[in-house]
Design a protein around this motif. Structure first.
Motif, short mmCIF file in Angstrom:
data_model
loop_
_atom_site.label_atom_id
_atom_site.label_comp_id
_atom_site.label_asym_id
_atom_site.label_seq_id
_atom_site.Cartn_x
_atom_site.Cartn_y
_atom_site.Cartn_z
N GLU A 240 0.85 -1.33 -0.01
CA GLU A 240 0.03 0.11 -0.02
C GLU A 240 1.00 1.23 0.01
OE1 GLU A 240 -2.65 -0.30 3.33
OE2 GLU A 240 -3.94 -1.92 2.56
N CYS A 241 2.05 1.24 0.54
CA CYS A 241 2.79 2.50 0.61
C CYS A 241 4.15 2.30 -0.04
CB CYS A 241 3.34 2.66 2.15
SG CYS A 241 2.23 2.64 3.23
N LEU A 242 4.11 1.38 -1.10
CA LEU A 242 5.03 1.15 -2.12
C LEU A 242 5.30 2.46 -2.93
CD1 LEU A 242 7.44 -0.90 -2.86
CD2 LEU A 242 5.77 -1.86 -4.47
N TYR A 243 4.34 2.92 -3.46
CA TYR A 243 4.20 4.22 -4.26
C TYR A 243 3.75 5.39 -3.63
CZ TYR A 243 4.56 0.35 -7.80
OH TYR A 243 4.83 -0.81 -8.51
N ARG A 244 4.92 6.38 -3.43
CA ARG A 244 4.55 7.64 -2.80
C ARG A 244 4.56 8.72 -3.52
NH1 ARG A 244 8.32 6.68 2.73
NH2 ARG A 244 7.36 4.91 3.63
N VAL A 245 3.89 9.62 -3.17
CA VAL A 245 3.87 10.95 -4.13
C VAL A 245 4.28 11.97 -3.18
CG1 VAL A 245 2.42 12.39 -5.46
CG2 VAL A 245 2.00 10.18 -5.48
N MET A 246 5.16 12.89 -3.79
CA MET A 246 5.69 13.78 -2.70
C MET A 246 4.84 15.12 -2.89
SD MET A 246 8.83 12.99 -1.62
CE MET A 246 9.51 14.30 -1.29
N PRO A 247 4.67 15.57 -1.85
CA PRO A 247 3.99 16.97 -1.64
C PRO A 247 4.49 18.07 -2.23
CG PRO A 247 5.05 16.52 0.44
CD PRO A 247 5.54 15.29 -0.46
N GLY A 248 3.55 18.67 -3.12
CA GLY A 248 3.86 19.89 -3.64
C GLY A 248 4.27 21.20 -2.72
N PRO A 249 4.18 22.37 -3.59
CA PRO A 249 4.80 23.35 -2.59
C PRO A 249 3.60 23.79 -1.53
CG PRO A 249 4.69 23.90 -4.87
CD PRO A 249 4.34 22.78 -4.97
N LEU A 252 1.07 21.06 -0.01
CA LEU A 252 -0.15 20.51 -0.82
C LEU A 252 -0.01 19.14 -1.54
CD1 LEU A 252 -1.13 23.91 -2.46
CD2 LEU A 252 -2.10 23.06 -0.22
N GLN A 253 -1.07 18.48 -1.24
CA GLN A 253 -0.97 16.95 -1.90
C GLN A 253 -1.62 17.06 -3.31
OE1 GLN A 253 0.14 14.45 -0.35
NE2 GLN A 253 0.48 15.37 1.61
N ASN A 254 -1.11 16.18 -4.07
CA ASN A 254 -1.29 16.10 -5.48
C ASN A 254 -2.30 14.97 -5.50
OD1 ASN A 254 -1.31 15.95 -8.44
ND2 ASN A 254 0.52 15.93 -8.61
N ILE A 255 -3.78 15.35 -5.50
CA ILE A 255 -4.59 14.38 -5.27
C ILE A 255 -4.83 13.44 -6.46
CG2 ILE A 255 -7.10 13.87 -4.83
CD1 ILE A 255 -7.06 16.47 -3.03
N PRO A 256 -4.90 13.89 -7.84
CA PRO A 256 -4.91 13.26 -8.98
C PRO A 256 -3.87 12.13 -9.03
CG PRO A 256 -5.28 15.28 -9.56
CD PRO A 256 -4.54 15.23 -8.12
N VAL A 257 -2.60 12.56 -8.82
CA VAL A 257 -1.50 11.61 -8.91
C VAL A 257 -1.63 10.64 -7.77
CG1 VAL A 257 1.08 11.35 -9.00
CG2 VAL A 257 -0.04 13.41 -9.96
N SER A 258 -1.96 11.05 -6.77
CA SER A 258 -1.92 10.12 -5.43
C SER A 258 -3.16 8.91 -5.85
CB SER A 258 -2.57 10.82 -4.13
OG SER A 258 -1.37 11.78 -3.65
N ARG A 259 -4.24 9.26 -6.71
CA ARG A 259 -5.33 8.20 -6.83
C ARG A 259 -4.60 7.42 -7.90
NH1 ARG A 259 -10.51 12.27 -7.50
NH2 ARG A 259 -10.68 12.62 -5.17
N LEU A 260 -4.01 7.94 -8.75
CA LEU A 260 -3.28 6.88 -9.71
C LEU A 260 -2.48 6.04 -9.14
CD1 LEU A 260 -2.66 9.54 -12.78
CD2 LEU A 260 -4.47 7.54 -12.77
N GLN A 261 -1.43 6.51 -8.13
CA GLN A 261 -0.50 5.50 -7.67
C GLN A 261 -1.38 4.67 -6.59
OE1 GLN A 261 2.26 5.52 -8.44
NE2 GLN A 261 3.03 7.31 -9.18
N HIS A 262 -2.48 4.90 -6.18
CA HIS A 262 -3.31 3.95 -5.22
C HIS A 262 -3.90 2.80 -6.42
CE1 HIS A 262 -5.90 2.71 -2.12
NE2 HIS A 262 -6.97 2.78 -3.04
N LEU A 263 -4.02 3.23 -7.41
CA LEU A 263 -4.86 2.20 -8.50
C LEU A 263 -3.66 1.23 -8.76
CD1 LEU A 263 -7.14 4.39 -10.37
CD2 LEU A 263 -7.70 2.76 -8.76
#
Length: 484
Positions: A240-249, A252-263
């Motif tokens: 579940e935590c294998l693909y991480r998304v770095m927060p933006g400035p 702020l969380q990049n919600i679209p990319v986070s959902r793609l990584q979750h899929l």
């Protein structure tokens, strides 16, 4: 008649001719070679030899049909050349894996009606506490310690020494990928004595009187993995935590990319929990360690992980392989049962990874699975505690459980150590009868009536008694009343 040369001096014209000559020689492909003073001239260019660069031609090897390279070529759009934690069901299918579930091992169990009131011993309480920690503890380290305590108590001859958070290497062709896999606990053959393993697990208060001994112990190979434990809850958390998304400035969380990584993480989950491709990778690495582990050095200065060196480290390929038996242990928290996976990794299957561009010879194929692999697994209920050693021994086999468990599968060997022995009743002193008391009183009264002559008594010395001898003599002079 006025010409162009009349307007310029001879020095300027000579320099112009040299510039024109240099441009023509460069167009012909002659490189400019500078002189010692750094001035490039056409004369130095004419003296320099021609330099031709030749490209080294790589030998193209056409993979044989059915080889691993041929499979990867046919599935070029899939991510097959990845670390085993990212293997999916397609890896197991393309490698020819067959999963076969055996009948659950539910015997032996004690007869509760005949022994309704049994008091557990201290060892039984410790084992029960370890089993509860294995099923309910949220910490992976506590679960690893619990499984080590349980197996070291039940099988002290073979599973006493274990390695926590062990790392396994994976071999593909002439490349070695260090630390490609990690298991919670790893046991090696009993003859292995390695400083990298944990210290011997402390035994419980009461240990088994009989230590199982296998008749094939002389054939055991040192430094060879025989059993691995995998924590299912920890494995699911890693995925579940294998693909991480770095927060933006500003965080702020990049919600679209986070959902793609979750899929993307959901694609790593097996369609059936008991048929996990990650188990296949662990069993392959354990089998390869028998042939590669002794010859390859594991110095920390040369170690490189899969991520840091995708090309791997060049190694020597073994000349021959043989069939290897490896096992994996895990448990289901919901059903409260162990699952023991057993695989016979054939020599043909190991040759496919050693020579990925070749297909093993037909005479080396297995009759049932060909060049693939067959993995069998059996369910072992954890409760009741009495009989758990025998149930696990049936699943693990004679190499680990020993002859005593396999020869008497229905006998509960740990009955006496796990059941508290009844304490011996203290002898009750009967009251003395009145006649005995009267006789004793008569003896005491008579002792007062005995007259002791003064002449018979030794003369007392007024000096203090300092030596032990004088004290002993005085003790001998005590009257019969004090002796009673």
């Amino acid at each position: 008649m006025l010409t162009v040369e009349s307007f310029f001096p001879d020095v300027v014209l000579n320099q112009f001719r040299h510039i024109v000559d240099m441009s023509t020689t460069r167009a012909k492909g002659h490189p400019l070679v500078p002189r010692r003073n750094g001035v490039r001239t056409a004369r130095s260019v004419l003296r320099s030899p021609l330099v031709k660069k030749t490209r080294s031609r790589r030998r193209i090897i056409r993979p044989e049909p059915g080889s691993l390279y041929d499979i990867m070529h046919d599935n070029a759009g899939e991510s097959l050349y990845v670390v085993p934690i990212c293997w999916t069901d397609k890896h197991a299918r393309l490698l020819g894996t067959k999963w076969h579930e055996l009948e659950p091992i539910t015997t032996p169990v004690p007869d509760v009606t005949a022994h309704a009131h049994l008091e557990p011993s201290r060892a039984a309480r410790d084992l029960t506490s370890s089993l509860n920690a294995l099923l309910e503890s949220p910490l992976a380290t506590q679960r690893s310690c619990a499984i080590k305590n349980i197996l070291s108590y039940m099988f002290p001859a073979t599973l006493m020494r274990a390695k926590s958070s062990a790392e396994l290497d994976l071999y593909f062709g002439d490349r070695m990928f260090r630390r490609a896999l990690r298991v919670a606990v790893l046991w090696k053959s009993p003859e292995c004595v390695s400083a990298s393993f944990d210290s011997a697990v402390t035994r419980l208060a009461v240990s088994c009187d009989k230590i199982p001994g296998s008749s094939n112990s002389s054939q055991a190979i040192s430094n060879y993995p025989i059993l691995a434990y995998v924590n299912r809850a920890q494995l699911a958390s890693i995925r579940e935590c294998l693909y991480r998304v770095m927060p933006g400035p500003a965080g702020l969380q990049n919600i679209p990319v986070s959902r793609l990584q979750h899929l993307r993480s959901k694609t790593l989950m097996p369609s059936e929990v008991d048929h996990d491709s990650h188990y296949l990778g662990i069993l392959i690495a354990m089998a390869q360690a028998r042939f590669y582990g002794a010859s390859q050095s594991r110095s920390s200065t040369q170690s490189s992980s899969w991520r840091s060196n995708r090309s791997g480290t060049s190694i020597d390929i073994p000349d021959s392989f043989c069939d290897v038996k490896v096992q994996l242990l895990t448990h289901n928290d919901d059903t409260q049962e162990f699952l023991v996976y057993t695989a016979i990794v054939t020599s043909a299957f190991l040759q496919r990874f050693a020579h990925p561009h070749k297909q093993p010879k037909p005479e080396d194929w297995d009759e049932e699975v060909g060049t693939g692999i067959k993995i069998t697994y059996a369910r072992v209920p954890i409760w009741p505690l009495l009989g758990l050693k025998e149930r696990l021994g049936k699943a693990l086999g004679r190499e680990i459980a020993g002859d005593s468990v396999c020869d008497n599968p229905n006998a509960i060997e740990l009955w006496d150590p796990l059941i508290a022995q009844e304490k011996a009743a203290r002898p009750v002193l009967k009251r003395r009868r009145s006649t005995e008391r009267e006789a004793l009183a008569e003896v005491l009264n008579r002792s007062f009536e005995i007259e002791v002559e003064e002449d018979t008594l030794p003369a007392r010395d007024n000096t203090p008694s300092l030596s032990p001898q004088k004290r002993r003599k005085m003790a001998q002079a005590i009257g019969p009343l004090e002796v009673c």
